[in-house]
Design a protein around this motif. Structure first.
Motif, PDB file in Angstrom:
ATOM      1  N   ASP A 131       0.733  -1.391   0.074  1.00 49.38           N
ATOM      2  CA  ASP A 131      -0.047  -0.028  -0.174  1.00 49.38           C
ATOM      3  C   ASP A 131       0.920   1.330  -0.078  1.00 49.38           C
ATOM      4  OD1 ASP A 131      -2.464  -1.483   0.458  1.00 49.38           O
ATOM      5  OD2 ASP A 131      -1.955  -1.712   2.590  1.00 49.38           O
ATOM      6  N   ILE A 132       0.522   2.145  -0.719  1.00 47.86           N
ATOM      7  CA  ILE A 132       1.168   3.427  -0.794  1.00 47.86           C
ATOM      8  C   ILE A 132       0.524   4.602  -0.654  1.00 47.86           C
ATOM      9  CG2 ILE A 132       1.020   3.623  -3.410  1.00 47.86           C
ATOM     10  CD1 ILE A 132       3.996   4.847  -3.240  1.00 47.86           C
ATOM     11  N   ALA A 133       0.687   5.535   0.190  1.00 48.77           N
ATOM     12  CA  ALA A 133      -0.196   6.630   0.398  1.00 48.77           C
ATOM     13  C   ALA A 133       0.662   8.084   0.094  1.00 48.77           C
ATOM     14  CB  ALA A 133      -0.581   7.000   1.873  1.00 48.77           C
ATOM     15  N   VAL A 134       0.342   8.868  -0.959  1.00 46.59           N
ATOM     16  CA  VAL A 134       0.854  10.002  -1.406  1.00 46.59           C
ATOM     17  C   VAL A 134       0.217  11.056  -0.936  1.00 46.59           C
ATOM     18  CG1 VAL A 134       1.931  11.231  -3.387  1.00 46.59           C
ATOM     19  CG2 VAL A 134       2.321   8.801  -3.259  1.00 46.59           C
ATOM     20  N   ASN A 135       0.840  12.020  -0.108  1.00 42.38           N
ATOM     21  CA  ASN A 135       0.049  13.239   0.509  1.00 42.38           C
ATOM     22  C   ASN A 135       0.512  14.379  -0.555  1.00 42.38           C
ATOM     23  OD1 ASN A 135      -0.907  11.858   2.725  1.00 42.38           O
ATOM     24  ND2 ASN A 135       0.968  12.266   3.708  1.00 42.38           N
ATOM     25  N   GLY A 136       1.345  14.425  -1.361  1.00 47.51           N
ATOM     26  CA  GLY A 136       1.585  15.439  -2.519  1.00 47.51           C
ATOM     27  C   GLY A 136       1.399  14.926  -3.859  1.00 47.51           C
ATOM     28  N   THR A 137       2.463  15.246  -4.831  1.00 46.23           N
ATOM     29  CA  THR A 137       2.385  14.913  -6.250  1.00 46.23           C
ATOM     30  C   THR A 137       3.099  13.377  -6.182  1.00 46.23           C
ATOM     31  OG1 THR A 137       1.998  17.039  -6.667  1.00 46.23           O
ATOM     32  CG2 THR A 137       2.739  15.779  -8.513  1.00 46.23           C
ATOM     33  N   LEU A 138       2.402  12.660  -7.107  1.00 45.89           N
ATOM     34  CA  LEU A 138       3.065  11.503  -7.531  1.00 45.89           C
ATOM     35  C   LEU A 138       3.302  11.820  -9.128  1.00 45.89           C
ATOM     36  CD1 LEU A 138       4.166   8.624  -7.200  1.00 45.89           C
ATOM     37  CD2 LEU A 138       1.796   7.786  -7.889  1.00 45.89           C
ATOM     38  N   ASP A 139       4.787  11.756  -9.539  1.00 44.01           N
ATOM     39  CA  ASP A 139       5.088  12.258 -10.795  1.00 44.01           C
ATOM     40  C   ASP A 139       5.706  11.018 -11.569  1.00 44.01           C
ATOM     41  OD1 ASP A 139       6.008  13.478 -13.220  1.00 44.01           O
ATOM     42  OD2 ASP A 139       6.442  15.147 -11.988  1.00 44.01           O
ATOM     43  N   ILE A 140       5.037  10.568 -12.515  1.00 39.04           N
ATOM     44  CA  ILE A 140       5.557   9.400 -13.496  1.00 39.04           C
ATOM     45  C   ILE A 140       6.143   9.727 -14.529  1.00 39.04           C
ATOM     46  CG2 ILE A 140       4.967   7.130 -14.324  1.00 39.04           C
ATOM     47  CD1 ILE A 140       2.515   6.932 -12.268  1.00 39.04           C
ATOM     48  N   GLY A 141       7.502   9.599 -14.626  1.00 37.52           N
ATOM     49  CA  GLY A 141       7.972  10.078 -15.910  1.00 37.52           C
ATOM     50  C   GLY A 141       8.343  11.534 -16.052  1.00 37.52           C
ATOM     51  N   ASN A 142       8.381  12.201 -14.867  1.00 40.42           N
ATOM     52  CA  ASN A 142       8.910  13.581 -15.118  1.00 40.42           C
ATOM     53  C   ASN A 142       9.663  14.026 -14.330  1.00 40.42           C
ATOM     54  OD1 ASN A 142       6.884  14.868 -17.506  1.00 40.42           O
ATOM     55  ND2 ASN A 142       5.438  13.705 -15.959  1.00 40.42           N
ATOM     56  N   GLY A 143      10.349  13.061 -13.635  1.00 37.31           N
ATOM     57  CA  GLY A 143      11.332  13.355 -12.356  1.00 37.31           C
ATOM     58  C   GLY A 143      12.723  14.000 -13.074  1.00 37.31           C
ATOM     59  N   PRO A 144      13.617  14.592 -11.931  1.00 35.65           N
ATOM     60  CA  PRO A 144      14.556  15.406 -12.407  1.00 35.65           C
ATOM     61  C   PRO A 144      15.663  14.855 -12.962  1.00 35.65           C
ATOM     62  CG  PRO A 144      14.517  15.428  -9.871  1.00 35.65           C
ATOM     63  CD  PRO A 144      13.373  14.623 -10.663  1.00 35.65           C
ATOM     64  N   GLY A 145      15.811  13.397 -12.749  1.00 40.64           N
ATOM     65  CA  GLY A 145      16.944  12.546 -13.300  1.00 40.64           C
ATOM     66  C   GLY A 145      17.852  12.296 -11.917  1.00 40.64           C
ATOM     67  N   THR A 146      18.875  11.574 -12.252  1.00 38.52           N
ATOM     68  CA  THR A 146      19.788  11.056 -11.147  1.00 38.52           C
ATOM     69  C   THR A 146      21.144  11.525 -11.722  1.00 38.52           C
ATOM     70  OG1 THR A 146      18.247   9.083 -10.679  1.00 38.52           O
ATOM     71  CG2 THR A 146      20.796   8.985 -10.003  1.00 38.52           C
ATOM     72  N   ALA A 147      21.652  12.124 -10.854  1.00 37.24           N
ATOM     73  CA  ALA A 147      23.248  12.891 -11.309  1.00 37.24           C
ATOM     74  C   ALA A 147      24.109  12.021 -10.759  1.00 37.24           C
ATOM     75  CB  ALA A 147      23.070  14.080 -10.261  1.00 37.24           C
ATOM     76  N   THR A 148      25.168  11.685 -11.190  1.00 43.66           N
ATOM     77  CA  THR A 148      26.509  10.962 -11.123  1.00 43.66           C
ATOM     78  C   THR A 148      27.717  11.547 -11.490  1.00 43.66           C
ATOM     79  OG1 THR A 148      26.217   9.526 -13.143  1.00 43.66           O
ATOM     80  CG2 THR A 148      25.208   8.575 -11.231  1.00 43.66           C
ATOM     81  N   THR A 149      28.786  11.258 -11.067  1.00 42.40           N
ATOM     82  CA  THR A 149      29.948  11.893 -11.541  1.00 42.40           C
ATOM     83  C   THR A 149      31.286  10.804 -11.366  1.00 42.40           C
ATOM     84  OG1 THR A 149      31.498  13.748 -10.955  1.00 42.40           O
ATOM     85  CG2 THR A 149      30.344  12.820  -9.311  1.00 42.40           C
ATOM     86  N   ASN A 150      32.494  11.230 -11.994  1.00 44.78           N
ATOM     87  CA  ASN A 150      33.663  10.267 -11.598  1.00 44.78           C
ATOM     88  C   ASN A 150      34.554  11.002 -10.591  1.00 44.78           C
ATOM     89  OD1 ASN A 150      34.502  12.255 -13.226  1.00 44.78           O
ATOM     90  ND2 ASN A 150      36.166  10.895 -14.279  1.00 44.78           N
ATOM     91  N   LEU A 151      33.980  11.958 -10.210  1.00 42.62           N
ATOM     92  CA  LEU A 151      34.898  12.878  -8.948  1.00 42.62           C
ATOM     93  C   LEU A 151      34.673  12.713  -7.499  1.00 42.62           C
ATOM     94  CD1 LEU A 151      34.918  16.209 -11.005  1.00 42.62           C
ATOM     95  CD2 LEU A 151      36.737  14.725 -10.874  1.00 42.62           C
ATOM     96  N   GLY A 152      33.568  11.571  -7.212  1.00 44.09           N
ATOM     97  CA  GLY A 152      33.613  11.175  -5.981  1.00 44.09           C
ATOM     98  C   GLY A 152      32.865  12.777  -5.169  1.00 44.09           C
ATOM     99  N   PHE A 153      32.606  12.605  -3.981  1.00 45.39           N
ATOM    100  CA  PHE A 153      32.027  13.545  -3.177  1.00 45.39           C
ATOM    101  C   PHE A 153      32.627  13.804  -1.788  1.00 45.39           C
ATOM    102  CE2 PHE A 153      29.816   9.700  -1.615  1.00 45.39           C
ATOM    103  CZ  PHE A 153      29.780   9.814  -0.249  1.00 45.39           C
TER     104      PHE A 153
END
Length: 679
Positions: free
Chosen positions: A253-275
């Motif tokens: 079961d999942i309860a979403v109190n705000g917005t559920l966005d399918i396919g419009n997300g900001p993306g996943t950021a990656t790098t080879n420089l570490g953090f």
């Protein structure tokens, strides 16, 4: 455990829960502390601690004597209780009796500690059960029955320890793994547990690398040893957890109190420089670039060199319309010169522009790319780390967006099972329903609704607007029952389409014909499980408006009502009219009878001269018994008694007197069906 009929009045804790066994050359001194705590006032007349003795895995010691004492943290409770050691059950149990001179009152919150010491643990790995019996009563007058519970003491290999289970990262990106390390004395069995999986480890292992993690995961490392009898003895357990950024989500079961966005997300950021983790312990992860907050920032661990990169993965091909990037942190850390590139496959990259070194932001303006990946590729090295506050990619809407007030689907919706929607569903494209679509609120379709199953609207007052409704088609091209089921709402349909014979329209609710200037003609059967209502025409409408013409059967499971109005009609040309429920006609019915009238008779009596041959249907609308009768030439022809809510139908001839007799008063509903010309 406590006996079922006499549970302890005190609560207990035993320490330690595990203790090392002796070896042939090195005894292991043992000591137990049993805490007895009073949650409520209790009167106590003694304790008995029973310790199993012998050489077995279920025995604690081979010693037949120990030292014992009782300690109280409450000055009002004496702690110098006399005690005595006794051997029981053929010298297999050492019983230590604590017996005060008189019953002692133990006030709430008092802690008594019973110390057992000066014994050597035997040499057999296993579990010993220490039995605690209290002689207690809630009142000073007793009685003081024995109340018993027990606690386990695990006997572990000599020198055993397991400690410091630590991951090399407490947070990782989706798809990364972690290295877990620990300290141990070795020589036992180890198993690592995570999710619903587990894996045995070597007795010499002190490190283990996890599989790729897609969601926040808990880990449990458990050490065990087999006793001489073959039982697995759990020695110790360690746990830890690792957070996964941009984690996958699986839920019943999942309860979403705000917005559920399918396919419009900001993306996943990656790098080879570490953090980098700063001096306050804040981890400046790549995900800070896509968290929607320009006050957080990604901070690299390495100084950039040529061809190093920072990338955002949108998860699938998207139509990109704008890019904005905000560089640096509060203390600088901008980027060297870099190329902004995009790709659909991470193999072939397309350069858009070069961003000069030292910029604090970049804004693309309007663009039109099709891409999944967008990255910055460094053109030069620099002597300090980089920081990026936000990497914002704007795309054409896709997938779906669900909020508490509406659902917007940007792509075709295909369902092969039932779909139930409790809010509004707005679709700019086409809906294809293979089974059943149920909307608890409004369902508005801008294009076609192609349904091979049923579409249901259940919310009162809501409207289903369909430009064209096409029902399922049989093999020969014949359209069967249209896939539309309106149980509470209102339906507005431009066309009900079907080749071959006219379909049956089934409406398990009310059918109301009230639109000004409209005449409804149905050439096939109509089955209405609710009321069929035809509103009266207005003065501005033509005489033919608001009529219902049925070429076949009209079957109503409830009321059929024509609202008052001189031209209100139900036309029955051919076929038949069946009413399973009462039929209420405030106007006329043409075709079956010339005229139908209705009346309400109140009071204790009512009399009517029959003006034409007719059939009368009468219903008692009160809880009191009433009578109807007919007279002709001074003679009573019949009298019928009607109990509460009872209905009777009688024939009447012109010239008769038809009347009601109600000694206790009451209401009768009377319908008169004229079967001859009315004078």
């Amino acid at each position: 455990m406590a006996t079922a009929n006499e549970p302890p009045l005190l609560s207990y804790a035993l320490e330690p829960k595990s203790i090392s066994v002796s070896t042939p050359t090195k005894p292991s001194p043992g000591k137990l502390e049993i805490a007895a705590i009073a949650d409520t006032p209790v009167y106590c007349d003694g304790f008995v601690i029973r310790i199993p003795i012998g050489t077995g895995e279920e025995d604690l010691t081979t010693d037949k004597t120990i030292t014992a004492r009782l300690e109280s943290d409450n000055p009002s409770v004496p702690d110098a209780w006399p005690h005595e050691e006794r051997l029981e059950e053929n010298d297999t149990i050492l019983a230590v009796h604590f017996e005060p001179n008189a019953a002692v009152q133990i006030s709430a919150g008092t802690r008594l500690t019973l110390h057992i010491a000066d014994f050597d643990v035997n040499e057999e790995i296993g579990t010993a059960h220490i039995t605690i019996t209290e002689l207690t009563s809630p009142t000073s007058s007793g009685p003081y029955p024995p109340r018993t519970t027990s606690h386990e003491v695990n006997k572990t290999p000599p020198g055993f320890y397991l400690r410091n289970l630590t991951p090399d990262h407490i947070a990782v990106d989706n798809g990364d793994s972690v290295l877990l390390t620990w300290e141990t004395s070795h020589g036992t069995n180890y198993r690592m547990y995570w999710d619903d999986l587990s894996e045995p480890l070597s007795i010499n292992d002190t490190a283990w690398r996890s599989p790729a993690l897609t969601r926040t995961t808990g880990f449990m490392l458990q050490a065990s040893v087999n006793t001489r009898s073959g039982r697995a003895l759990i020695l110790h357990t360690l746990t830890t957890a690792v957070t996964v950024i941009n984690a996958d989500l699986t839920a019943r079961d999942i309860a979403v109190n705000g917005t559920l966005d399918i396919g419009n997300g900001p993306g996943t950021a990656t790098t080879n420089l570490g953090f980098t983790t700063d001096e306050h312990g804040v981890r400046h992860l790549p995900s800070s670039m896509t968290d929607g907050n320009r006050d957080t920032y990604y901070w690299s661990a390495l100084h950039p060199k040529v061809d190093d990169w920072v990338m955002v993965d949108l998860g699938g091909e998207r139509q990109i319309t704008k890019i904005e990037i905000y560089f640096g942190a509060t203390t600088g850390y901008t980027l060297p010169s870099c190329d902004l590139e995009y790709s659909t496959n991470r193999t072939q990259w397309h350069k858009h522009t070069t961003i000069p070194a030292g910029r604090t932001d970049y804004k693309s303006g309007a663009i039109a790319w099709t891409a999944r990946y967008v990255h910055l590729k460094m053109n030069a090295a620099q002597g300090h780390r980089i920081a990026i506050r936000s990497f914002e990619i704007t795309t054409e809407p896709c997938g779906a967006t669900i909020t508490p007030t509406e659902t917007v689907i940007h792509t075709p919706l295909t369902t092969k099972g039932a779909v139930r929607i409790e809010g509004d569903l707005v679709v700019t494209g086409e809906i294809r329903v293979m089974n059943k679509l149920t909307a608890e609120n409004a369902l508005e379709v801008g294009e076609n609704l192609l349904a091979k199953g049923h579409v249901t609207v259940t919310q009162p007052g809501k409207v289903l607007r369909v430009r064209e409704l096409r029902g399922p088609v049989k093999q020969g091209g014949e359209t069967v029952d249209p896939p539309i089921n309106i149980s509470k709402g209102t339906i507005t349909i431009g066309t009900i389409y079907g080749a071959g014979p006219y379909p049956t329209v089934t409406i398990p609710a009310h059918l109301k014909l009230s639109t000004p200037g409209r005449t409804t003609t149905i050439n096939g059967p109509v089955i209405a499980k609710g009321n069929v209502t035809i509103d009266a025409k207005s003065d501005t409408q033509p005489a033919a408006d608001n009529t219902l013409t049925v070429g076949a059967a009209l079957i109503a499971k409830s009321n059929v009502t024509v609202d008052p109005g001189a031209d209100g009609r139900i036309w029955l040309k051919t076929g038949r009219f069946n009413a399973d429920g009462p039929a209420l006609f405030a106007g006329k019915v043409d075709g079956l009878f010339p005229t139908v009238t209705s009346a309400t008779w109140e009071g204790t009596s009512y009399s009517l001269t029959v003006d034409a041959d007719m059939i009368a249907t009468v219903r008692n609308e009160s809880s009191k018994k009433q009578f109807i009768n007919a007279w002709s030439g001074g003679n009573m022809l019949f009298e019928i008694g009607l109990d509460a809510w009872e209905v009777a139908t009688v024939p009447l001839r012109k010239g008769w007197t038809f009347q009601k007799r109600s000694p206790q008063g009451g209401t009768l509903y009377v319908w008169r069906f004229y079967v001859g010309a009315k004078s």
